[in-house]
Write an enzyme that holds these catalytic residues in place. Structure first.
Site, short mmCIF file in Angstrom:
data_model
loop_
_atom_site.label_atom_id
_atom_site.label_comp_id
_atom_site.label_asym_id
_atom_site.label_seq_id
_atom_site.Cartn_x
_atom_site.Cartn_y
_atom_site.Cartn_z
CE1 TYR A 24 0.94 0.90 4.43
CE2 TYR A 24 0.58 -1.47 4.38
CZ TYR A 24 1.07 -0.35 5.01
OH TYR A 24 1.74 -0.47 6.22
CB CYS A 83 -2.09 1.79 12.28
SG CYS A 83 -0.48 2.34 11.67
CG ASN A 132 -7.17 1.27 10.72
OD1 ASN A 132 -7.44 0.56 9.76
ND2 ASN A 132 -5.96 1.73 10.93
CG HIS A 166 -4.03 6.05 10.78
ND1 HIS A 166 -4.84 5.68 9.73
CD2 HIS A 166 -3.23 4.98 11.02
CE1 HIS A 166 -4.53 4.46 9.33
NE2 HIS A 166 -3.55 4.01 10.11
#
Length: 248
Positions: free
Chosen positions: A187, A223, A225, A205
């Site tokens: 990505y 991460c 989300n 984030h």
């Protein structure tokens, strides 16, 4: 005559040792002079979270790290316990063993420099990877949001992490974690309202692409989300140094 010669020899040896300062043995253990302290963060008078690390940057490479660590003192009313990590040969980071006291002045002494910063009221966040929630406490009031964390094989690390930076937008590139762009897992995307938790690339984030999974499944590459509105709210209310605890 022999006694006079012996006394003359001893006197000469003492004089030579005095001329060298501490003698040959002492000279061998004299610590090298440390480079000057170039900067300290947090900045003077900055308000930060209760898990905020302190970073000291020296003007040149440090050869005696133990000596450098002994020159640093972080204190509220008394010295605070913590541990050191060297980010490179010039940057030394101190992290508190426990949370810093809330709404308090914190003084940092480093070499011949000192600064003072402040802590906030103790904003904290909790990422529950089993229940897929992200809960933030501000002044004792909680807000719980649906979230998605790291999927199997890319799990979000467990622990308590201070917010290291706030970034209105950030580029996420799978190559930084060893995944080629040509891979089905690759990505290169822009994230918004992001807070860095680790230097290895774990963030909280906004992730509009995973809203359907938030609150239900862990699908990220590590991460945390959040939905865009929730991520923007957290971005607006979080401070550098606020702790985020991740757990199952």
């Amino acid at each position: 005559m022999r006694k006079a010669i012996r006394c003359l020899f001893v006197a000469s040896f003492v004089a030579a040792a005095a001329a060298l300062g501490t003698g040959a043995a002492g000279a061998a253990i004299t610590a090298p002079k440390l480079p000057a302290v170039q900067s300290i963060s947090p900045a003077p008078d900055q308000v930060v979270g209760i898990a905020a690390p302190v970073t000291v940057q020296f003007a040149a490479a440090v050869t005696d790290r133990a000596q450098a660590e002994r020159t640093i003192d972080v204190r509220a009313e008394n010295s605070l316990a913590g541990h050191f990590t060297w980010l490179d040969d010039r940057q030394l980071m101190w992290q508190p063993a426990n949370y810093l006291p809330t709404r308090s002045p914190i003084t940092v002494l480093a070499g011949n420099r000192h600064i003072k910063f402040e802590t906030n009221g103790g904003t904290t966040a909790d990422a529950d990877m089993s229940n897929h929630t992200f809960t933030v406490w501000i002044n004792g009031v909680a807000r719980t949001m649906p979230a998605s964390m790291g999927k199997p094989g890319r799990e979000t690390p467990v622990g308590t992490f201070p917010v290291l930076s706030r970034e209105r937008s950030v580029t996420f590139d799978s190559r930084t974690i060893g995944i080629p762009l040509s891979s089905p897992e690759g990505y290169l995307i822009t994230g918004e309202f992001a807070e860095r938790l680790t230097w290895g690339g774990v963030y909280v984030h906004s992730a509009p692409w995973s809203v359907d999974s938030q609150g239900n499944a862990n699908v990220s590459h590590g991460c945390i989300n959040l939905a865009p509105a929730d991520a923007e709210w957290y971005y607006d209310n979080v401070s550098l140094g606020d702790p985020v605890t991740t757990h199952w």
